[in-house]
Design an enzyme around this catalytic site. Sequence first.
Site, PDB file in Angstrom:
ATOM      1  N   ARG A 223      -0.179 -12.583  -2.334  1.00  0.00           N
ATOM      2  CA  ARG A 223      -1.279 -12.969  -1.451  1.00  0.00           C
ATOM      3  C   ARG A 223      -0.735 -13.135  -0.040  1.00  0.00           C
ATOM      4  O   ARG A 223       0.429 -13.513   0.147  1.00  0.00           O
ATOM      5  CB  ARG A 223      -1.894 -14.300  -1.898  1.00  0.00           C
ATOM      6  CG  ARG A 223      -2.721 -14.227  -3.152  1.00  0.00           C
ATOM      7  CD  ARG A 223      -4.073 -13.530  -2.908  1.00  0.00           C
ATOM      8  NE  ARG A 223      -4.910 -13.552  -4.091  1.00  0.00           N
ATOM      9  CZ  ARG A 223      -5.015 -12.545  -4.963  1.00  0.00           C
ATOM     10  NH1 ARG A 223      -4.339 -11.438  -4.795  1.00  0.00           N
ATOM     11  NH2 ARG A 223      -5.824 -12.653  -6.006  1.00  0.00           N
ATOM     12  N   HIS A 271      -4.880  -4.410   0.816  1.00  0.00           N
ATOM     13  CA  HIS A 271      -5.125  -5.127  -0.449  1.00  0.00           C
ATOM     14  C   HIS A 271      -5.677  -4.172  -1.521  1.00  0.00           C
ATOM     15  O   HIS A 271      -6.789  -4.356  -2.036  1.00  0.00           O
ATOM     16  CB  HIS A 271      -6.079  -6.319  -0.243  1.00  0.00           C
ATOM     17  CG  HIS A 271      -5.973  -7.333  -1.342  1.00  0.00           C
ATOM     18  ND1 HIS A 271      -6.150  -8.686  -1.123  1.00  0.00           N
ATOM     19  CD2 HIS A 271      -5.719  -7.208  -2.673  1.00  0.00           C
ATOM     20  CE1 HIS A 271      -6.014  -9.346  -2.270  1.00  0.00           C
ATOM     21  NE2 HIS A 271      -5.758  -8.449  -3.230  1.00  0.00           N
TER      22      HIS A 271
END
Length: 308
Positions: A223, A271
Amino acid sequence: MALLFYSKVDDPEEWTDALKRAEPALDVRVWPEIGEAADIDAALVWRPPTGMLASLPNLKAIFSLGAGVDHVFADDDLPDLPVVRLVDPALTSQMVEYVLLAVLDRHRRMDAYRAYQARGEWHQLPAADTGACRVGVMGLGEIGQAIALALANLGFAVAGWSRTQKQLDGIQSFHGAGQLAPFLGRCDIVACVLPLTAETTGILDARAFAAMPKGAYVINAGRGGHLVEADLMAALGTGHLSGAWLDVCQEEPLPPDNPLWSQPNVTITPHVAGWVLPRTASVQVIENLRRVLAGNPPHNIVDPARGY
Ligand code: NAP
Ligand code: GLV
């Protein structure tokens, strides 16, 4: 049985089709067209807005539209219900592919060969010695273990770091905060696939980079909150780190004026390292929904105290 679907990045029609293929009787309500809120049994969500889940009076479980659940726990008004994550072999395979891609790109010096090609130069660098290349995987769960084993199968010298000690064939195991620095100290390439929790936020910071050997390369597919971007820029600027490969950023989408975009030796993807496939993941969502409605605990409940 009624399931609320909420995501700004996943296709609601594709998910509705896949979920209904797995359970034709399912009533899928796509936010904000939810009808009577009291009908909803469970919610399948990615980054739910604060308070949305708390507004559903008969909700029995919260299903994350991903392996990570940090986006669910970010809701300050989260009801006290089971939070369930996806554990999907198709997602794990994509993550393995992604980290192998980044490791091999670095290991086989594709950065240099792209630059030589742009200048029309035929220039041979020394052979890449795979057995001497020390790769470290931060997080040895469903995804990290698969990555570590795939790298070891290719002949890399692999170590992993997790909260608890692991016994994995051919992988050196480090665990706990006390073994983070020695782990990082033996890594030429570090790949982070940790969950984002209170303990792992900002873990890739100046201290971590200083613990890595000069010339180390950092891959972050966990993340954005794991990485202190200013510290990365500083470590790249001094040449202590040789480069980075980032799938996730503090702010997503990464703003156009973020200096990471134009930093030499940084590769950025938006992502996409591992994307949950409705075709495969909907089957386990339906199985878990059936379990919840039958009064059984769903598979892959996360521990709210640990945050993963
Ligand atoms: P998982 O099975 O829950 O594994 C998590 C691993 O992290 C475990 O090995 C755990 O240690 C370790 N860990 C957690 N907190 C730690 C700490 N404080 N110190 C050391 N180790 C710690 O999760 P997963 O399915 O592998 O997924 C991992 C993460 O990958 C997700 O949470 C998500 O953030 C990320 N992800 C990203 C993408 C993408 O597209 N970029 C896609 C999928 C997933 P123990 O084994 O000792 O518990
Ligand atoms: C994606 O980031 C996931 O958590 O599955």
